[in-house]
Design a protein around this motif. Structure first.
Motif, PDB file in Angstrom:
ATOM      1  N   LEU A   1       9.363  -0.646  -9.176  1.00 17.10           N
ATOM      2  CA  LEU A   1       9.829  -1.740  -8.330  1.00 17.10           C
ATOM      3  C   LEU A   1      10.746  -2.699  -9.095  1.00 17.10           C
ATOM      4  CD1 LEU A   1       6.526  -2.588  -6.412  1.00 17.10           C
ATOM      5  CD2 LEU A   1       8.523  -1.394  -5.517  1.00 17.10           C
ATOM      6  N   SER A   2      10.495  -2.828 -10.392  1.00 16.67           N
ATOM      7  CA  SER A   2      11.310  -3.730 -11.196  1.00 16.67           C
ATOM      8  C   SER A   2      12.736  -3.209 -11.388  1.00 16.67           C
ATOM      9  CB  SER A   2      10.666  -3.949 -12.568  1.00 16.67           C
ATOM     10  OG  SER A   2      10.522  -2.711 -13.255  1.00 16.67           O
ATOM     11  N   TYR A   3      12.965  -1.940 -11.114  1.00 18.04           N
ATOM     12  CA  TYR A   3      14.300  -1.366 -11.243  1.00 18.04           C
ATOM     13  C   TYR A   3      15.267  -2.049 -10.275  1.00 18.04           C
ATOM     14  CZ  TYR A   3      18.045   2.064 -10.444  1.00 18.04           C
ATOM     15  OH  TYR A   3      19.258   2.687 -10.258  1.00 18.04           O
ATOM     16  N   ASP A   4      14.804  -2.270  -9.062  1.00 15.35           N
ATOM     17  CA  ASP A   4      15.614  -2.953  -8.054  1.00 15.35           C
ATOM     18  C   ASP A   4      14.653  -3.567  -7.044  1.00 15.35           C
ATOM     19  OD1 ASP A   4      17.638  -3.894  -6.488  1.00 15.35           O
ATOM     20  OD2 ASP A   4      18.195  -1.952  -5.640  1.00 15.35           O
ATOM     21  N   PRO A   5      14.182  -4.798  -7.303  1.00 20.36           N
ATOM     22  CA  PRO A   5      13.168  -5.409  -6.438  1.00 20.36           C
ATOM     23  C   PRO A   5      13.602  -5.444  -4.980  1.00 20.36           C
ATOM     24  CG  PRO A   5      13.437  -6.700  -8.435  1.00 20.36           C
ATOM     25  CD  PRO A   5      14.533  -5.685  -8.433  1.00 20.36           C
ATOM     26  N   PRO A   6      12.783  -4.966  -4.058  1.00 18.48           N
ATOM     27  CA  PRO A   6      13.127  -4.988  -2.633  1.00 18.48           C
ATOM     28  C   PRO A   6      12.995  -6.393  -2.063  1.00 18.48           C
ATOM     29  CG  PRO A   6      10.930  -4.118  -2.930  1.00 18.48           C
ATOM     30  CD  PRO A   6      11.490  -4.297  -4.311  1.00 18.48           C
ATOM     31  N   SER A   7      13.503  -6.535  -0.853  1.00 18.98           N
ATOM     32  CA  SER A   7      13.449  -7.841  -0.183  1.00 18.98           C
ATOM     33  C   SER A   7      12.182  -7.996   0.648  1.00 18.98           C
ATOM     34  CB  SER A   7      14.662  -8.016   0.739  1.00 18.98           C
ATOM     35  OG  SER A   7      15.868  -7.857   0.015  1.00 18.98           O
ATOM     36  N   GLY A   8      11.655  -6.876   1.170  1.00 23.11           N
ATOM     37  CA  GLY A   8      10.463  -6.943   2.018  1.00 23.11           C
ATOM     38  C   GLY A   8       9.908  -5.561   2.270  1.00 23.11           C
ATOM     39  N   ALA A   9       8.855  -5.501   3.118  1.00 23.50           N
ATOM     40  CA  ALA A   9       8.224  -4.210   3.405  1.00 23.50           C
ATOM     41  C   ALA A   9       7.607  -4.236   4.804  1.00 23.50           C
ATOM     42  CB  ALA A   9       7.168  -3.896   2.361  1.00 23.50           C
ATOM     43  N   VAL A  10       7.520  -3.067   5.414  1.00 23.36           N
ATOM     44  CA  VAL A  10       6.843  -2.925   6.715  1.00 23.36           C
ATOM     45  C   VAL A  10       5.817  -1.797   6.569  1.00 23.36           C
ATOM     46  CG1 VAL A  10       8.747  -3.806   8.112  1.00 23.36           C
ATOM     47  CG2 VAL A  10       8.667  -1.386   7.548  1.00 23.36           C
ATOM     48  N   ARG A  11       4.751  -1.919   7.354  1.00 17.87           N
ATOM     49  CA  ARG A  11       3.674  -0.920   7.294  1.00 17.87           C
ATOM     50  C   ARG A  11       3.617  -0.197   8.633  1.00 17.87           C
ATOM     51  NH1 ARG A  11      -1.181  -3.510   4.732  1.00 17.87           N
ATOM     52  NH2 ARG A  11       0.192  -3.129   2.939  1.00 17.87           N
ATOM     53  N   MET A  12       3.660   1.150   8.538  1.00 19.26           N
ATOM     54  CA  MET A  12       3.618   2.005   9.718  1.00 19.26           C
ATOM     55  C   MET A  12       2.267   2.709   9.859  1.00 19.26           C
ATOM     56  SD  MET A  12       6.560   1.595  11.155  1.00 19.26           S
ATOM     57  CE  MET A  12       6.292   2.857  12.402  1.00 19.26           C
ATOM     58  N   LEU A  13       1.506   2.806   8.775  1.00 20.83           N
ATOM     59  CA  LEU A  13       0.257   3.587   8.765  1.00 20.83           C
ATOM     60  C   LEU A  13      -0.971   2.689   8.675  1.00 20.83           C
ATOM     61  CD1 LEU A  13       1.462   6.325   6.254  1.00 20.83           C
ATOM     62  CD2 LEU A  13       1.428   6.471   8.758  1.00 20.83           C
ATOM     63  N   GLN A  17       0.853  -1.193   0.000  1.00 13.26           N
ATOM     64  CA  GLN A  17       0.000   0.000   0.000  1.00 13.26           C
ATOM     65  C   GLN A  17       0.889   1.242   0.000  1.00 13.26           C
ATOM     66  OE1 GLN A  17      -2.744  -0.018   3.297  1.00 13.26           O
ATOM     67  NE2 GLN A  17      -3.771  -1.909   2.643  1.00 13.26           N
ATOM     68  N   PRO A  18       0.398   2.350  -0.597  1.00 11.62           N
ATOM     69  CA  PRO A  18       1.187   3.583  -0.583  1.00 11.62           C
ATOM     70  C   PRO A  18       1.545   3.987   0.846  1.00 11.62           C
ATOM     71  CG  PRO A  18      -0.633   3.799  -2.104  1.00 11.62           C
ATOM     72  CD  PRO A  18      -0.867   2.524  -1.355  1.00 11.62           C
ATOM     73  N   GLY A  19       2.805   4.374   1.053  1.00  9.93           N
ATOM     74  CA  GLY A  19       3.274   4.751   2.383  1.00  9.93           C
ATOM     75  C   GLY A  19       4.033   3.628   3.082  1.00  9.93           C
ATOM     76  N   ASP A  20       4.001   2.391   2.516  1.00  9.38           N
ATOM     77  CA  ASP A  20       4.772   1.303   3.128  1.00  9.38           C
ATOM     78  C   ASP A  20       6.272   1.571   2.948  1.00  9.38           C
ATOM     79  OD1 ASP A  20       2.474  -0.003   3.875  1.00  9.38           O
ATOM     80  OD2 ASP A  20       2.509  -1.432   2.198  1.00  9.38           O
ATOM     81  N   ILE A  21       7.034   1.098   3.932  1.00  9.64           N
ATOM     82  CA  ILE A  21       8.489   1.239   3.856  1.00  9.64           C
ATOM     83  C   ILE A  21       9.064  -0.031   3.210  1.00  9.64           C
ATOM     84  CG2 ILE A  21      10.643   1.489   5.155  1.00  9.64           C
ATOM     85  CD1 ILE A  21       9.024   2.900   7.346  1.00  9.64           C
ATOM     86  N   LEU A  22       9.779   0.147   2.126  1.00 10.81           N
ATOM     87  CA  LEU A  22      10.451  -0.970   1.457  1.00 10.81           C
ATOM     88  C   LEU A  22      11.878  -1.088   2.009  1.00 10.81           C
ATOM     89  CD1 LEU A  22       9.429  -0.118  -2.220  1.00 10.81           C
ATOM     90  CD2 LEU A  22       8.237  -1.639  -0.626  1.00 10.81           C
ATOM     91  N   TYR A  23      12.369  -2.321   2.082  1.00 11.85           N
ATOM     92  CA  TYR A  23      13.769  -2.507   2.513  1.00 11.85           C
ATOM     93  C   TYR A  23      14.452  -3.565   1.649  1.00 11.85           C
ATOM     94  CZ  TYR A  23      12.060  -6.578   5.186  1.00 11.85           C
ATOM     95  OH  TYR A  23      11.478  -7.771   5.564  1.00 11.85           O
ATOM     96  N   TRP A  24      15.766  -3.417   1.572  1.00 11.34           N
ATOM     97  CA  TRP A  24      16.629  -4.344   0.816  1.00 11.34           C
ATOM     98  C   TRP A  24      17.581  -5.023   1.800  1.00 11.34           C
ATOM     99  CZ3 TRP A  24      14.241  -0.242  -1.054  1.00 11.34           C
ATOM    100  CH2 TRP A  24      13.755  -0.254  -2.370  1.00 11.34           C
ATOM    101  N   GLY A  25      17.687  -6.333   1.672  1.00  9.32           N
ATOM    102  CA  GLY A  25      18.440  -7.114   2.646  1.00  9.32           C
ATOM    103  C   GLY A  25      17.466  -7.817   3.581  1.00  9.32           C
ATOM    104  N   SER A  26      17.962  -8.403   4.635  1.00  9.41           N
ATOM    105  CA  SER A  26      17.101  -9.126   5.577  1.00  9.41           C
ATOM    106  C   SER A  26      16.500  -8.163   6.596  1.00  9.41           C
ATOM    107  CB  SER A  26      17.906 -10.210   6.313  1.00  9.41           C
ATOM    108  OG  SER A  26      18.465 -11.125   5.394  1.00  9.41           O
ATOM    109  N   ALA A  27      15.326  -8.523   7.101  1.00 10.07           N
ATOM    110  CA  ALA A  27      14.700  -7.721   8.154  1.00 10.07           C
ATOM    111  C   ALA A  27      15.611  -7.710   9.375  1.00 10.07           C
ATOM    112  CB  ALA A  27      13.335  -8.303   8.518  1.00 10.07           C
TER     113      ALA A  27
END
Length: 268
Positions: free
Chosen positions: A256-268, A216-226
């Motif tokens: 997203l296809s430019y550099d696919p992330p490893s995961g995401a977290v939702r704060m909102l 969802q818009p506003g989610d934080i994407l991250y690269w690497g392991s949580a």
């Protein structure tokens, strides 16, 4: 005629010279035998010492002996040197054989390692391609919905990060005109009253983990392991994200296809 002419003479007949000589020889032989016997008896009773005369060493003979000794010594030295050379050659051949075997083992190990690395790289590329396809499909499906639901706090976060596009990337930057990845995300959520940790590792576990297929818009994407992420960005909808990427690009918006992330977290 004498009246005694027919009577044999009583005188002893004369001995001839040959008879006398023969008898003298016999007597001499007997005397010689006795002398030899006496001499033998004397020899048996008393030992005879014999003296041998040693040859005299002349200068030439001494030189010949010395030359022969030198030749013998040189031959021995040559033999020893040849033996040492043969031993060294044998050791060198043995070492060369061992080195060749070791080189073959190393080459085989390197070949196996290269093959394994290539296999892992191929598997990783296939995984990234699969993730990219999944993200693209998910983004296409949710484009309209995600755009229309970017309201409230999510809309404020998205507006903030988009406003920073074009700013420089500086390691440790926290604005207002230069950022690093976690500094930009922290500042964006501060706009809506959420205090995030400063670094990517902590931000990757600050909220609730969500699937990349349910962003969802506003989610934080991250690269690497949580918990050990090395990069973060903000998902802004329509299959896009905004992040401070690197010194070359600065703050940019990418699919997203430019550099696919490893995961995401939702704060909102």
């Amino acid at each position: 005629m004498s009246h005694t002419a027919h009577i044999r003479s009583h005188r002893k007949p004369r001995r001839s010279a040959s008879t006398i000589a023969m008898r003298a020889g016999v007597a001499g032989g007997v005397l010689g035998t006795l002398a030899v016997a006496a001499s033998g008896a004397a020899n048996a009773a008393e030992p005879v010492t014999q003296t041998f005369e040693m040859p005299t060493l002349t200068g030439d003979l001494v030189a010949q002996i010395a030359q022969s000794a030198d030749a013998t010594q040189q031959a021995a030295a040559d033999y020893q040197l040849q033996a040492e050379r043969d031993a060294a050659a044998a050791n060198a051949a043995k070492q060369a054989k061992a080195d060749l075997a070791e080189a073959k083992q190393k080459a085989e190990a390197a070949r196996k390692k290269a093959a394994e690395t290539a296999r892992k790289a191929a598997a990783e590329r296939a995984s990234r391609d699969s993730a990219r396809d999944t993200l693209s499909a998910s983004a296409s499906t949710a484009t309209q919905a995600s755009t229309s639901t970017a309201t409230g706090s999510a809309a404020a976060v998205i507006a903030f990060v988009k406003a920073q596009i074009g700013d420089a990337y500086v390691s440790g930057g926290t604005g207002p005109n230069s950022w690093d990845c976690s500094g930009l995300v922290q500042a964006a959520f501060k706009q809506v009253g959420i205090d995030l940790p400063r670094v990517s590792q902590d931000q990757s576990v600050a909220g609730t983990q969500v699937s990349l297929s349910n962003l969802q818009p506003g989610d934080i994407l991250y690269w690497g392991s949580a918990g050990s992420a090395y990069h973060v960005a903000v998902y802004v909808g329509d299959g896009m994200f905004v992040g401070a990427q690197n010194p070359s690009t600065g703050v940019v918006m990418k699919p997203l296809s430019y550099d696919p992330p490893s995961g995401a977290v939702r704060m909102l």
